[in-house]
Enzyme design. Sequence first.
Site, PDB file in Angstrom:
ATOM      1  N   SER A  40      29.931  32.336  35.927  1.00 18.32           N
ATOM      2  CA  SER A  40      30.883  31.424  35.609  1.00 18.32           C
ATOM      3  C   SER A  40      30.163  30.414  34.635  1.00 18.32           C
ATOM      4  O   SER A  40      30.602  30.030  33.536  1.00 18.32           O
ATOM      5  CB  SER A  40      31.562  30.756  36.554  1.00 18.32           C
ATOM      6  N   ARG A  52      30.467  30.072  30.284  1.00 19.20           N
ATOM      7  CA  ARG A  52      30.764  28.555  29.881  1.00 19.20           C
ATOM      8  C   ARG A  52      30.056  28.158  28.882  1.00 19.20           C
ATOM      9  O   ARG A  52      30.190  27.688  27.903  1.00 19.20           O
ATOM     10  CB  ARG A  52      31.082  27.796  31.067  1.00 19.20           C
ATOM     11  N   GLY A  89      37.235  38.679  32.636  1.00 16.35           N
ATOM     12  CA  GLY A  89      38.104  37.738  32.304  1.00 16.35           C
ATOM     13  C   GLY A  89      37.591  36.548  31.535  1.00 16.35           C
ATOM     14  O   GLY A  89      38.325  36.048  30.667  1.00 16.35           O
ATOM     15  N   ARG A  97      45.201  43.322  33.051  1.00 13.65           N
ATOM     16  CA  ARG A  97      45.172  41.882  33.416  1.00 13.65           C
ATOM     17  C   ARG A  97      45.999  41.215  32.541  1.00 13.65           C
ATOM     18  O   ARG A  97      46.241  41.181  31.418  1.00 13.65           O
ATOM     19  CB  ARG A  97      43.620  41.724  33.088  1.00 13.65           C
ATOM     20  N   SER A 114      43.079  30.164  36.594  1.00 14.05           N
ATOM     21  CA  SER A 114      42.658  29.311  35.996  1.00 14.05           C
ATOM     22  C   SER A 114      41.882  29.312  34.736  1.00 14.05           C
ATOM     23  O   SER A 114      41.776  28.490  33.610  1.00 14.05           O
ATOM     24  CB  SER A 114      41.588  28.379  37.054  1.00 14.05           C
ATOM     25  N   GLN A 115      41.435  30.517  34.166  1.00 14.45           N
ATOM     26  CA  GLN A 115      40.944  30.826  33.333  1.00 14.45           C
ATOM     27  C   GLN A 115      41.596  30.714  31.889  1.00 14.45           C
ATOM     28  O   GLN A 115      41.047  30.178  30.945  1.00 14.45           O
ATOM     29  CB  GLN A 115      40.444  32.310  33.325  1.00 14.45           C
ATOM     30  N   GLU A 121      37.557  34.525  44.760  1.00 10.15           N
ATOM     31  CA  GLU A 121      36.640  35.343  44.481  1.00 10.15           C
ATOM     32  C   GLU A 121      35.859  35.658  45.702  1.00 10.15           C
ATOM     33  O   GLU A 121      35.315  36.618  45.688  1.00 10.15           O
ATOM     34  CB  GLU A 121      35.570  34.946  43.420  1.00 10.15           C
ATOM     35  N   ARG A 155      43.386  43.185  44.085  1.00  2.00           N
ATOM     36  CA  ARG A 155      42.319  43.200  45.114  1.00  2.00           C
ATOM     37  C   ARG A 155      43.005  43.213  46.528  1.00  2.00           C
ATOM     38  O   ARG A 155      42.425  43.754  47.503  1.00  2.00           O
ATOM     39  CB  ARG A 155      41.422  41.918  44.939  1.00  2.00           C
TER      40      ARG A 155
END
Length: 473
Positions: A48, A52, A122, A150, A197-198, A346, A377
């Site tokens: 992550s 970023r 993602g 997705r 949130s992505q 996650e 999932r």
Amino acid sequence: MLVSKYSEPEFSPYDDGTLVTGGDPGPWQAPVAERELAASVRLPGSKSLTNRELVLSALASGPSLLRAPLHSRDTALMIEALRSLGTEIDDVPGEGGYGSDLRITPADELMGGTSIECGLAGTVMRFLPPLAALALGPVAFDGDESARRRPMRTTIEALRDLGVDVNDDGRGALPFSLYGTGTVEGGELSIDASASSQFVSGLLLAAPRFTRGLTLRHTGETLPSMPHMEMTIATLAARGVVVESPEPGVWVVPAAEIRGIEVDIEPDLSNAAPFLVAALVAGGTVSVGGWPWQTTQVGAHLETLLPLIGATATRNGDALVIDGGAGVRGGAQLPGADIDLSIGGELAPAIVALAALASTPSRITGIGHLRGHETDRLAALAAEINGLGGDVTELDDGLAITPRPLHGGEWKSYEDHRMATAGAIVGLAVEGVVVDDIATTAKTLPQFPQLWADLVRDPDEVIMTITTDTIVL
């Protein structure tokens, strides 16, 4: 105590986005824990954070250096995508033990005329379209077959509302293309980011380069994984961009310079979950080194979550140590728990796998959005645990787990790295669990099969067989 440290994994990204690893992509017999653990593990950098920082480095006003970044399929896809848009990314010698550092030189002008392979990442499919809208020319996006399922409609509609020409043939999903004009006006924008949130993070990362910045408002009832948005805001702040939030669900990003910086990437704390959970299954202790005292990573919550299921968590220098006592294999009766994991879904696959081995029922909630991850999932965890004799029921926003005696059998990974590691957790206590494709862990941790084997291997055997890159104390 065994301490493992590895050199750069044997993988390389190809033009089609595939990943070649040094491991066997076929069925994998999950090792059973034959003794209590006394292991210390150091993990590669956070996916992550790495992705970023790669995006911000590509948008920055000067060069950046990422120390100890993650080298995995997700980060390789991000690197290749940014290079195709004109960003210069060079490998330089590093000291993290898991591969090179990265020096990133932004392009004078981002250029389109390219196709971006998203794989199942993602962060690639949701972070790069707002950045690509700042390029000049067409940019096409596609990914693995599973990636086409997705959710992407929020990103696509957000870009259209910002005046970007996007063509998705009405799918609201991959594949799609956009035509960048070199600038995005910005201004005010409302989206529903309930599915991920992505969607918010992708817009916030690019917003300082919009002509008028961005005032972003979330209109949905729920917003999962708040720590990930806090991570995005923190990475922007470190580069001189202050994001204000005048009220919950509203973010104001000014048009501003994004500074180039040198940054150390923290170890991936979410990838630590299977290793720390292993102490509760096998018994004994597992420590993960380099654990930060302050962080925005979701995995930091393991320090308080695992004691809810019978662990003792302590700090030893820079390491988090989980003591599982006798563990499931030693006859320990682990309590089930009711846990709201909306802070970080996650972690759910590892927690659910552990709950299936507990002595009393558990409810893991706040994770309805996991239906839109690499796979559904919730359905996948229920199917695989129930297929081994368990009792897992899907709820609207989670899973109810009633422990039952489990037996061996095939555990499907569904091309999902966290499903694969969940199967490894169950296999520590249940003989005969076979994960159908452990190589899917290359998405965020290519070294997982070797690290996991070392976790349960007889320390005397480790001394004889591990390479010179491994230190045994």
